[in-house]
Design an enzyme around this catalytic site. Structure first.
Site, PDB file in Angstrom:
ATOM      1  CG  ASP A  13      -1.964  -1.048   1.199  1.00 25.06           C
ATOM      2  OD1 ASP A  13      -1.938  -1.886   0.282  1.00 25.06           O
ATOM      3  OD2 ASP A  13      -2.833  -1.049   2.103  1.00 25.06           O
ATOM      4  CG  LEU A  61       5.368   2.463  13.762  1.00 22.58           C
ATOM      5  CD1 LEU A  61       5.429   3.789  13.051  1.00 22.58           C
ATOM      6  CD2 LEU A  61       4.370   1.541  13.084  1.00 22.58           C
ATOM      7  CB  SER A 127      -7.316  -4.804   9.437  1.00 20.86           C
ATOM      8  OG  SER A 127      -7.618  -6.087   8.951  1.00 20.86           O
ATOM      9  CD  GLU A 129      -8.026 -11.093   9.489  1.00 16.86           C
ATOM     10  OE1 GLU A 129      -7.768 -11.814  10.467  1.00 16.86           O
ATOM     11  OE2 GLU A 129      -8.657 -11.508   8.511  1.00 16.86           O
ATOM     12  CE1 TYR A 151      -2.179  -6.867  10.801  1.00 17.01           C
ATOM     13  CE2 TYR A 151      -4.411  -7.720  10.563  1.00 17.01           C
ATOM     14  CZ  TYR A 151      -3.418  -6.822  10.205  1.00 17.01           C
ATOM     15  OH  TYR A 151      -3.685  -5.864   9.252  1.00 17.01           O
ATOM     16  CE  LYS A 155      -3.073  -3.245  11.083  1.00 19.69           C
ATOM     17  NZ  LYS A 155      -2.433  -1.998  10.645  1.00 19.69           N
TER      18      LYS A 155
HETATM   19  P1  NDP Z   1       2.920  -4.859   3.920  1.00 11.10           P
HETATM   20  O1  NDP Z   1       3.172  -6.021   4.811  1.00 11.10           O
HETATM   21  O2  NDP Z   1       3.119  -4.995   2.456  1.00 11.10           O
HETATM   22  O3  NDP Z   1       3.839  -3.620   4.406  1.00 11.10           O
HETATM   23  C1  NDP Z   1       4.110  -3.408   5.765  1.00 11.10           C
HETATM   24  C2  NDP Z   1       5.076  -2.241   5.876  1.00 11.10           C
HETATM   25  O4  NDP Z   1       5.363  -2.000   7.264  1.00 11.10           O
HETATM   26  C3  NDP Z   1       6.438  -2.473   5.196  1.00 11.10           C
HETATM   27  O5  NDP Z   1       6.849  -1.271   4.593  1.00 11.10           O
HETATM   28  C4  NDP Z   1       7.351  -2.792   6.385  1.00 11.10           C
HETATM   29  O6  NDP Z   1       8.704  -2.489   6.164  1.00 11.10           O
HETATM   30  C5  NDP Z   1       6.769  -1.836   7.418  1.00 11.10           C
HETATM   31  N1  NDP Z   1       7.169  -2.151   8.789  1.00 11.10           N
HETATM   32  C6  NDP Z   1       7.019  -3.330   9.451  1.00 11.10           C
HETATM   33  N2  NDP Z   1       7.523  -3.207  10.701  1.00 11.10           N
HETATM   34  C7  NDP Z   1       7.999  -1.941  10.819  1.00 11.10           C
HETATM   35  C8  NDP Z   1       8.627  -1.231  11.854  1.00 11.10           C
HETATM   36  N3  NDP Z   1       8.878  -1.798  13.046  1.00 11.10           N
HETATM   37  N4  NDP Z   1       8.983   0.052  11.646  1.00 11.10           N
HETATM   38  C9  NDP Z   1       8.738   0.639  10.456  1.00 11.10           C
HETATM   39  N5  NDP Z   1       8.156   0.018   9.418  1.00 11.10           N
HETATM   40  C10 NDP Z   1       7.779  -1.269   9.599  1.00 11.10           C
HETATM   41  O7  NDP Z   1       1.428  -4.357   4.227  1.00 11.10           O
HETATM   42  P2  NDP Z   1       0.314  -3.747   3.233  1.00 11.10           P
HETATM   43  O8  NDP Z   1       0.942  -2.715   2.391  1.00 11.10           O
HETATM   44  O9  NDP Z   1      -0.446  -4.857   2.620  1.00 11.10           O
HETATM   45  O10 NDP Z   1      -0.671  -3.070   4.282  1.00 11.10           O
HETATM   46  C11 NDP Z   1      -0.461  -1.743   4.740  1.00 11.10           C
HETATM   47  C12 NDP Z   1      -1.155  -1.583   6.092  1.00 11.10           C
HETATM   48  O11 NDP Z   1      -2.549  -1.798   5.942  1.00 11.10           O
HETATM   49  C13 NDP Z   1      -0.705  -2.547   7.175  1.00 11.10           C
HETATM   50  O12 NDP Z   1      -0.786  -1.863   8.411  1.00 11.10           O
HETATM   51  C14 NDP Z   1      -1.732  -3.661   7.129  1.00 11.10           C
HETATM   52  O13 NDP Z   1      -1.811  -4.307   8.376  1.00 11.10           O
HETATM   53  C15 NDP Z   1      -2.975  -2.847   6.815  1.00 11.10           C
HETATM   54  N6  NDP Z   1      -4.019  -3.543   6.100  1.00 11.10           N
HETATM   55  C16 NDP Z   1      -3.742  -4.193   4.921  1.00 11.10           C
HETATM   56  C17 NDP Z   1      -4.747  -4.780   4.193  1.00 11.10           C
HETATM   57  C18 NDP Z   1      -4.471  -5.504   2.923  1.00 11.10           C
HETATM   58  O14 NDP Z   1      -5.349  -6.248   2.467  1.00 11.10           O
HETATM   59  N7  NDP Z   1      -3.308  -5.299   2.284  1.00 11.10           N
HETATM   60  C19 NDP Z   1      -6.155  -4.714   4.659  1.00 11.10           C
HETATM   61  C20 NDP Z   1      -6.328  -3.980   5.883  1.00 11.10           C
HETATM   62  C21 NDP Z   1      -5.302  -3.420   6.566  1.00 11.10           C
HETATM   63  P3  NDP Z   1       9.736  -3.580   5.507  1.00 11.10           P
HETATM   64  O15 NDP Z   1       9.582  -3.428   4.019  1.00 11.10           O
HETATM   65  O16 NDP Z   1      11.042  -3.102   6.030  1.00 11.10           O
HETATM   66  O17 NDP Z   1       9.324  -4.935   5.999  1.00 11.10           O
HETATM   67  P1  GDR Z   2      -5.653 -12.327   5.668  1.00 14.58           P
HETATM   68  O1  GDR Z   2      -4.898 -12.661   4.299  1.00 14.58           O
HETATM   69  O2  GDR Z   2      -5.292 -13.256   6.747  1.00 14.58           O
HETATM   70  O3  GDR Z   2      -7.104 -12.203   5.316  1.00 14.58           O
HETATM   71  O4  GDR Z   2      -5.030 -10.902   6.040  1.00 14.58           O
HETATM   72  P2  GDR Z   2      -4.221 -13.995   3.741  1.00 14.58           P
HETATM   73  O5  GDR Z   2      -4.137 -13.799   2.288  1.00 14.58           O
HETATM   74  O6  GDR Z   2      -2.971 -14.330   4.481  1.00 14.58           O
HETATM   75  O7  GDR Z   2      -5.301 -15.138   4.100  1.00 14.58           O
HETATM   76  C1  GDR Z   2      -6.607 -15.117   3.566  1.00 14.58           C
HETATM   77  C2  GDR Z   2      -7.281 -16.443   3.838  1.00 14.58           C
HETATM   78  O8  GDR Z   2      -6.662 -17.452   3.028  1.00 14.58           O
HETATM   79  C3  GDR Z   2      -6.501 -18.617   3.815  1.00 14.58           C
HETATM   80  N1  GDR Z   2      -5.413 -19.452   3.268  1.00 14.58           N
HETATM   81  C4  GDR Z   2      -4.128 -19.102   3.186  1.00 14.58           C
HETATM   82  N2  GDR Z   2      -3.500 -17.955   3.506  1.00 14.58           N
HETATM   83  C5  GDR Z   2      -2.173 -17.862   3.275  1.00 14.58           C
HETATM   84  N3  GDR Z   2      -1.526 -16.714   3.557  1.00 14.58           N
HETATM   85  N4  GDR Z   2      -1.455 -18.913   2.762  1.00 14.58           N
HETATM   86  C6  GDR Z   2      -2.046 -20.098   2.424  1.00 14.58           C
HETATM   87  O9  GDR Z   2      -1.373 -21.023   1.967  1.00 14.58           O
HETATM   88  C7  GDR Z   2      -3.450 -20.195   2.638  1.00 14.58           C
HETATM   89  N5  GDR Z   2      -4.352 -21.164   2.404  1.00 14.58           N
HETATM   90  C8  GDR Z   2      -5.536 -20.706   2.782  1.00 14.58           C
HETATM   91  C9  GDR Z   2      -6.216 -18.078   5.201  1.00 14.58           C
HETATM   92  O10 GDR Z   2      -6.398 -19.100   6.191  1.00 14.58           O
HETATM   93  C10 GDR Z   2      -7.203 -16.939   5.272  1.00 14.58           C
HETATM   94  O11 GDR Z   2      -8.464 -17.407   5.655  1.00 14.58           O
HETATM   95  C11 GDR Z   2      -4.815  -9.905   5.060  1.00 14.58           C
HETATM   96  C12 GDR Z   2      -3.590  -9.082   5.497  1.00 14.58           C
HETATM   97  O12 GDR Z   2      -3.249  -8.185   4.468  1.00 14.58           O
HETATM   98  C13 GDR Z   2      -3.892  -8.293   6.744  1.00 14.58           C
HETATM   99  O13 GDR Z   2      -2.787  -7.413   7.042  1.00 14.58           O
HETATM  100  C14 GDR Z   2      -5.159  -7.472   6.507  1.00 14.58           C
HETATM  101  O14 GDR Z   2      -5.480  -6.739   7.671  1.00 14.58           O
HETATM  102  C15 GDR Z   2      -6.313  -8.387   6.114  1.00 14.58           C
HETATM  103  O15 GDR Z   2      -5.947  -9.077   4.928  1.00 14.58           O
HETATM  104  C16 GDR Z   2      -7.589  -7.603   5.819  1.00 14.58           C
END
Ligand code: NDP
Ligand code: GDR
Length: 331
Positions: A13, A61, A127, A129, A151, A155
């Site tokens: 993101d 962070l 989230s 979640e 997690y 959140k």
């Molecule tokens: P990513 O896992 O792709 O990115 C996480 C980011 O957090 C990376 O840049 C990582 O840095 C950084 N980070 C982790 N730990 C620290 C720390 N201690 N200090 C500073 N930076 C840190 O997540 P997404 O982009 O998918 O998601 C963005 C946010 O939105 C997250 O908070 C996630 O939980 C939330 N979210 C995501 C959803 C989704 O479907 N993608 C849905 C709902 C919420 P590094 O590259 O160094 O690891």
């Molecule tokens: P989620 O995403 O837990 O919803 O969190 P993920 O894609 O990890 O899992 C979604 C669902 O798929 C099932 N699953 C598996 N998941 C993974 N990762 N690997 C597998 O092999 C697999 N097989 C089945 C999981 O059990 C689960 O039900 C994501 C993250 O981006 C969070 O940070 C964010 O907050 C939520 O989405 C909204």
């Protein structure tokens, strides 16, 4: 020129949001934690060809003093707190770290904003979640929460701290309750990307099977590019608030497999095997969002269908793997 600070800028993101803000004329700063593999960390920003257009400042962070120093240096108009330990499965193995980064980390940023730049607008990446074991068939801003993982619990703390700082200190702090959103820049450990990467490997003869966990779970999946637009819209409102962001369509992992393998003309049942090791101690069975408030107040709606998203991700993974295949030169 407005200035924005993004924590988590190297994540999925963060990279798309940085691109959106640059396109809108912002000066973009990102908090970057130190890594011994610095060349890998900026991969998504390189993929979008924006790494030279953002300013990365070292910090973590977990370190309140670093958060304060960075805000003093940047003096941002908008702060997007996206950094987190974001992988639900890992949070069961690292519950305390997840609590620190995903929960306390948000409190650190809120506190730093309150101390240094209380006039800045703040976005918290909450989230779906947090709904966990769902209490209503469709989840919106009024649906009670029931977190099912360390997690989600972390959140939830960050979400309520955001609400609390808004109400206590009058911060312009908004919380986006975003449902799952994916893209070619999604981390490889998340299920959609794991599947599209598996499809590409199998199709190119680099693998024979794909090992997954629970295929019955359902998620409301959208495209990350649409979702970062919603984040920005929230901070453009006169009043801070909380918004659910979702497509309103829920699909099982099994059906996503069918879609992704179908894109290359294959039957997922020939390739997917399930493994009990990939099941979670507690599962979120289904998520199905109701983003009516965002539609009405922000004018936001998803523009990419799941079929289009799956196709884009499979094509990107095919291209990645093709680029790595070394074709022997005929002698
Ligand atoms: P990513 O896992 O792709 O990115 C996480 C980011 O957090 C990376 O840049 C990582 O840095 C950084 N980070 C982790 N730990 C620290 C720390 N201690 N200090 C500073 N930076 C840190 O997540 P997404 O982009 O998918 O998601 C963005 C946010 O939105 C997250 O908070 C996630 O939980 C939330 N979210 C995501 C959803 C989704 O479907 N993608 C849905 C709902 C919420 P590094 O590259 O160094 O690891
Ligand atoms: P989620 O995403 O837990 O919803 O969190 P993920 O894609 O990890 O899992 C979604 C669902 O798929 C099932 N699953 C598996 N998941 C993974 N990762 N690997 C597998 O092999 C697999 N097989 C089945 C999981 O059990 C689960 O039900 C994501 C993250 O981006 C969070 O940070 C964010 O907050 C939520 O989405 C909204």
């Amino acid at each position: 020129m407005p200035k924005a600070l993004i924590t988590g800028i190297t994540g999925q993101d963060g990279a798309y949001l940085a691109q959106l803000l640059l396109d809108r004329g912002y000066e973009v700063y990102g908090l970057l934690r130190r890594s011994a593999s610095a060349e890998v960390v900026g991969e998504r920003l390189r993929w979008l060809r924006i790494i030279d257009h953002v300013t990365l400042i070292d910090g973590d962070l977990l370190d309140l003093s670093a958060c304060i120093r960075i805000l003093q240096q940047v003096k941002p108009d908008e702060v997007y707190n996206l950094a987190a330990q974001s992988f639900v499965a890992a949070s069961f193995h690292q519950p305390l770290l997840t609590g620190q980064v995903t929960g306390m980390g948000a409190a650190n940023m809120l506190e730093a904003v309150r101390i240094v730049c209380p006039g800045a607008r703040f976005y918290q990446a909450s989230s779906s979640e947090m709904f966990g074991k769902i209490q209503e068939e469709r989840q919106n801003e009024r649906t009670p929460f029931y977190p099912r993982s360390p997690y989600a619990a972390a959140k939830l703390y960050a979400h309520w701290m955001t609400v609390n700082y808004r109400e206590s200190f009058d911060l312009h702090a908004s919380s986006g309750i975003l449902f799952n959103h994916e893209s070619p820049l999604r981390g490889i450990e998340f299920v959609t990307r794991k599947i599209t990467d598996g499809v590409a490997r199998i199709h190119l003869g680099l693998a024979r099977e794909l090992r997954l966990g629970n295929l019955d779970a359902s998620r409301d999946w959208g495209h990350a590019r649409d979702y970062v637009h919603a984040m920005w819209l929230m901070l453009q409102q006169n009043k801070p608030d909380d918004y659910v962001i979702a497509t309103g369509r829920t699909t099982s992992i099994r059906d996503f497999c069918s879609m992704a393998f179908g894109h290359v003309g294959r039957d997922w049942r020939d390739h997917v095997v399930t493994s009990a090791e990939l099941l979670r101690p507690a599962e979120v069975d289904v998520l199905h969002g109701d983003a009516d408030k965002a539609r009405q107040k922000l004018g936001w709606k998803a523009t990419v269908t799941l079929e289009e998203l799956a196709a884009e991700m499979v094509e990107a993974d095919l291209a990645r793997h093709r680029a790595r295949i070394v074709v022997p030169v005929a002698s």
